[in-house]
Design a protein around this motif. Structure first.
Motif, PDB file in Angstrom:
ATOM      1  N   ALA A 100       0.833  -1.207   0.000  1.00  0.00           N
ATOM      2  CA  ALA A 100       0.000   0.000   0.000  1.00  0.00           C
ATOM      3  C   ALA A 100       0.867   1.256   0.000  1.00  0.00           C
ATOM      4  N   ALA A 101       1.949   1.210   0.775  1.00  0.00           N
ATOM      5  CA  ALA A 101       2.869   2.352   0.804  1.00  0.00           C
ATOM      6  C   ALA A 101       3.450   2.571  -0.597  1.00  0.00           C
ATOM      7  N   GLN A 102       3.709   1.458  -1.275  1.00  0.00           N
ATOM      8  CA  GLN A 102       4.274   1.541  -2.625  1.00  0.00           C
ATOM      9  C   GLN A 102       3.283   2.151  -3.617  1.00  0.00           C
ATOM     10  N   TRP A 103       2.026   1.698  -3.620  1.00  0.00           N
ATOM     11  CA  TRP A 103       1.106   2.267  -4.614  1.00  0.00           C
ATOM     12  C   TRP A 103       0.728   3.704  -4.283  1.00  0.00           C
ATOM     13  N   ARG A 104       0.737   4.028  -2.972  1.00  0.00           N
ATOM     14  CA  ARG A 104       0.464   5.420  -2.612  1.00  0.00           C
ATOM     15  C   ARG A 104       1.591   6.329  -3.089  1.00  0.00           C
ATOM     16  N   ALA A 105       2.837   5.797  -3.072  1.00  0.00           N
ATOM     17  CA  ALA A 105       3.995   6.591  -3.489  1.00  0.00           C
ATOM     18  C   ALA A 105       4.009   6.825  -5.003  1.00  0.00           C
ATOM     19  N   VAL A 106       3.334   5.953  -5.771  1.00  0.00           N
ATOM     20  CA  VAL A 106       3.347   6.136  -7.224  1.00  0.00           C
ATOM     21  C   VAL A 106       2.031   6.706  -7.752  1.00  0.00           C
ATOM     22  N   GLY A 107       1.280   7.386  -6.882  1.00  0.00           N
ATOM     23  CA  GLY A 107       0.144   8.154  -7.375  1.00  0.00           C
ATOM     24  C   GLY A 107      -1.226   7.705  -6.914  1.00  0.00           C
ATOM     25  N   LEU A 108      -1.356   6.476  -6.437  1.00  0.00           N
ATOM     26  CA  LEU A 108      -2.670   6.040  -5.940  1.00  0.00           C
ATOM     27  C   LEU A 108      -2.780   6.457  -4.470  1.00  0.00           C
ATOM     28  N   THR A 109      -2.775   7.769  -4.268  1.00  0.00           N
ATOM     29  CA  THR A 109      -2.561   8.302  -2.928  1.00  0.00           C
ATOM     30  C   THR A 109      -3.720   8.043  -1.971  1.00  0.00           C
ATOM     31  N   ARG A 110      -4.901   7.750  -2.541  1.00  0.00           N
ATOM     32  CA  ARG A 110      -6.047   7.556  -1.655  1.00  0.00           C
ATOM     33  C   ARG A 110      -6.570   6.125  -1.643  1.00  0.00           C
ATOM     34  N   VAL A 111      -5.853   5.247  -2.314  1.00  0.00           N
ATOM     35  CA  VAL A 111      -6.315   3.854  -2.387  1.00  0.00           C
ATOM     36  C   VAL A 111      -5.880   3.079  -1.134  1.00  0.00           C
ATOM     37  N   ASN A 112      -6.857   2.493  -0.462  1.00  0.00           N
ATOM     38  CA  ASN A 112      -6.596   1.771   0.780  1.00  0.00           C
ATOM     39  C   ASN A 112      -6.191   0.324   0.514  1.00  0.00           C
ATOM     40  N   VAL A 113      -5.853  -0.374   1.582  1.00  0.00           N
ATOM     41  CA  VAL A 113      -5.548  -1.797   1.452  1.00  0.00           C
ATOM     42  C   VAL A 113      -6.466  -2.584   2.384  1.00  0.00           C
ATOM     43  N   SER A 114      -7.079  -3.631   1.846  1.00  0.00           N
ATOM     44  CA  SER A 114      -7.961  -4.490   2.633  1.00  0.00           C
ATOM     45  C   SER A 114      -7.242  -5.795   2.921  1.00  0.00           C
ATOM     46  N   VAL A 115      -7.216  -6.171   4.196  1.00  0.00           N
ATOM     47  CA  VAL A 115      -6.479  -7.376   4.609  1.00  0.00           C
ATOM     48  C   VAL A 115      -7.435  -8.309   5.361  1.00  0.00           C
ATOM     49  N   ASN A 116      -7.458  -9.570   4.939  1.00  0.00           N
ATOM     50  CA  ASN A 116      -8.270 -10.575   5.634  1.00  0.00           C
ATOM     51  C   ASN A 116      -7.593 -10.955   6.946  1.00  0.00           C
ATOM     52  N   VAL A 117      -8.347 -10.867   8.028  1.00  0.00           N
ATOM     53  CA  VAL A 117      -7.797 -11.191   9.345  1.00  0.00           C
ATOM     54  C   VAL A 117      -8.685 -12.244   9.998  1.00  0.00           C
ATOM     55  N   SER A 118      -8.055 -13.317  10.465  1.00  0.00           N
ATOM     56  CA  SER A 118      -8.802 -14.381  11.143  1.00  0.00           C
ATOM     57  C   SER A 118      -9.058 -14.001  12.592  1.00  0.00           C
ATOM     58  N   PRO A 119     -10.178 -14.463  13.151  1.00  0.00           N
ATOM     59  CA  PRO A 119     -10.467 -14.174  14.555  1.00  0.00           C
ATOM     60  C   PRO A 119      -9.300 -14.522  15.486  1.00  0.00           C
ATOM     61  N   LEU A 120      -8.600 -15.615  15.197  1.00  0.00           N
ATOM     62  CA  LEU A 120      -7.478 -16.032  16.040  1.00  0.00           C
ATOM     63  C   LEU A 120      -6.363 -14.979  16.077  1.00  0.00           C
ATOM     64  N   GLN A 121      -6.157 -14.308  14.948  1.00  0.00           N
ATOM     65  CA  GLN A 121      -5.161 -13.228  14.897  1.00  0.00           C
ATOM     66  C   GLN A 121      -5.619 -12.045  15.725  1.00  0.00           C
ATOM     67  N   LEU A 122      -6.885 -11.716  15.538  1.00  0.00           N
ATOM     68  CA  LEU A 122      -7.458 -10.543  16.193  1.00  0.00           C
ATOM     69  C   LEU A 122      -7.342 -10.632  17.710  1.00  0.00           C
ATOM     70  N   ILE A 123      -7.461 -11.853  18.250  1.00  0.00           N
ATOM     71  CA  ILE A 123      -7.445 -11.985  19.710  1.00  0.00           C
ATOM     72  C   ILE A 123      -6.039 -12.174  20.274  1.00  0.00           C
ATOM     73  N   GLN A 124      -5.010 -12.182  19.413  1.00  0.00           N
ATOM     74  CA  GLN A 124      -3.642 -12.272  19.930  1.00  0.00           C
ATOM     75  C   GLN A 124      -3.330 -11.030  20.757  1.00  0.00           C
ATOM     76  N   PRO A 125      -2.742 -11.203  21.942  1.00  0.00           N
ATOM     77  CA  PRO A 125      -2.316 -10.023  22.682  1.00  0.00           C
ATOM     78  C   PRO A 125      -1.281  -9.269  21.833  1.00  0.00           C
ATOM     79  N   GLY A 126      -1.399  -7.959  21.784  1.00  0.00           N
ATOM     80  CA  GLY A 126      -0.411  -7.190  21.033  1.00  0.00           C
ATOM     81  C   GLY A 126      -0.713  -7.042  19.555  1.00  0.00           C
ATOM     82  N   PHE A 127      -1.867  -7.558  19.106  1.00  0.00           N
ATOM     83  CA  PHE A 127      -2.185  -7.456  17.678  1.00  0.00           C
ATOM     84  C   PHE A 127      -2.345  -5.990  17.240  1.00  0.00           C
ATOM     85  N   VAL A 128      -3.033  -5.206  18.054  1.00  0.00           N
ATOM     86  CA  VAL A 128      -3.258  -3.808  17.700  1.00  0.00           C
ATOM     87  C   VAL A 128      -1.937  -3.026  17.696  1.00  0.00           C
TER      88      VAL A 128
END
Ligand code: C2E
Ligand code: CA
Ligand code: CA
Ligand code: CA
Length: 283
Positions: A100-128
């Motif tokens: 995302a940092a790469q495409w923002r640097a080459v002109g897609l400055t407002r394009v976001n990135v969507s990432v699939n996250v499993s519940p198990l990842q979300l509940i890891q301590p320190g994930f945020v």
């Protein structure tokens, strides 16, 4: 070159039984992120009214030297069961934010990135904290990231999981509910979730081009209802699996604002996606 017909995305009884294949995949998953076998492809989420790229969804690919291409539909559920989804998911997050940092640097400055996250990842301590660190490292604002969570019982079961889901939002990170219509979300649960978007399962778009007029009418009705539900909840509705212009036409007419699917672009490695964006002058 291995791969092709060697792929484990399907059942090949002549080679191994299904459980043997699963054991093999299980075993090969250990240490996977250190072996350069994973890669990401990206697929745009497109604005039906604005004709703009809203976000690119990161989808993981595993190319094993002997097993060939192992589909995420096969190995993600196994990784969720054996715990390897945590290192794999963290790898995906790091690579996706770097892209995302790469495409923002080459002109897609407002394009976001969507990432699939499993519940198990979300509940890891320190994930945020991990997300925070990676965003900072890539110089990205929190709202450049959309976390896609699959509708599952795990997400709704406890008050605790709601609290966990709210945490990434403190960074400005947005949440999308994936595969809506396929799982367990009830209306009251939807109201309680801190969502920014709902992604309509591919079945809905599929129904729009059925040969059976009743199926088409039914799909239209469900999409129309989803549009007003999304409006009511104040969230964005994204139609997945849009493969032709006919489906797009109906979705636009029904008031759906965003779509994703082969009709717009197949998932592609970043260099190819950027090439395609340039060629088609997408913004
Ligand atoms: P998903 O998140 O619902 O992703 C959409 C899937 O539909 C992707 O399959 C994509 O390639 C495919 N697709 C996109 N447009 C079309 C279309 O127009 N028609 C059809 N028939 N298919 C389309 P893929 O890449 O095989 O991923 C399958 C699932 O694996 C994903 O479903 C997601 O649940 C999971 N997955 C993929 N990457 C990751 C990841 O990094 N982390 C986690 N936790 N799960 C992942
Ligand atoms: Ca997804
Ligand atoms: Ca989905
Ligand atoms: Ca899915």
């Amino acid at each position: 070159k291995h791969g092709g017909k060697n792929a484990v995305g399907f059942y090949d009884p002549s080679v191994h039984s299904l459980t043997e294949q699963q054991h093999l995949i299980d075993r090969e998953m250990l240490g996977l992120t250190g072996r350069h076998e994973l890669s990401l492809v990206f697929q745009p989420i497109y604005g039906l009214q604005t004709h703009e790229l809203h976000s690119n969804e990161a989808l993981v690919r595993w190319n094993h030297p002997l097993l060939g291409t192992v589909s995420p539909g096969v190995f993600i559920p196994l990784a969720e069961a054996n715990g390897q989804i945590v290192p794999i998911g963290n790898w995906v997050m790091q690579e996706a934010l770097a892209a995302a940092a790469q495409w923002r640097a080459v002109g897609l400055t407002r394009v976001n990135v969507s990432v699939n996250v499993s519940p198990l990842q979300l509940i890891q301590p320190g994930f945020v904290e991990f997300i925070q660190r990676e965003l900072t490292r890539q110089g990205l604002p929190g709202d450049a990231l959309v976390v896609e969570l699959t509708e599952s019982r795990a997400i709704y079961d406890r008050e605790q999981s709601l609290a966990i889901m709210r945490r990434p939002r403190a960074l400005g990170v947005r949440l999308a509910l994936d595969d809506f219509g396929e799982g367990f979300a009830s209306l009251s649960q939807l109201r309680d979730l801190p969502l920014d978007a709902i992604k309509l399962d591919r079945n809905f778009a599929d129904g729009l081009r059925s040969d059976n007029p009743q199926t088409v009418r039914y799909a239209r009705g469900l999409i129309k209802a989803s549009v007003s539900l999304a409006e009511h909840l104040g969230v964005m509705l994204v139609a997945e699996g849009v493969e032709d212009a006919g489906q797009e036409e109906i979705l636009r007419e029904l008031g759906c604002l965003r779509a994703q699917g082969y009709h717009y672009m197949r998932p592609k490695p970043l260099p190819e996606l950027l090439e395609e964006v340039r060629r088609r002058d997408l913004k």
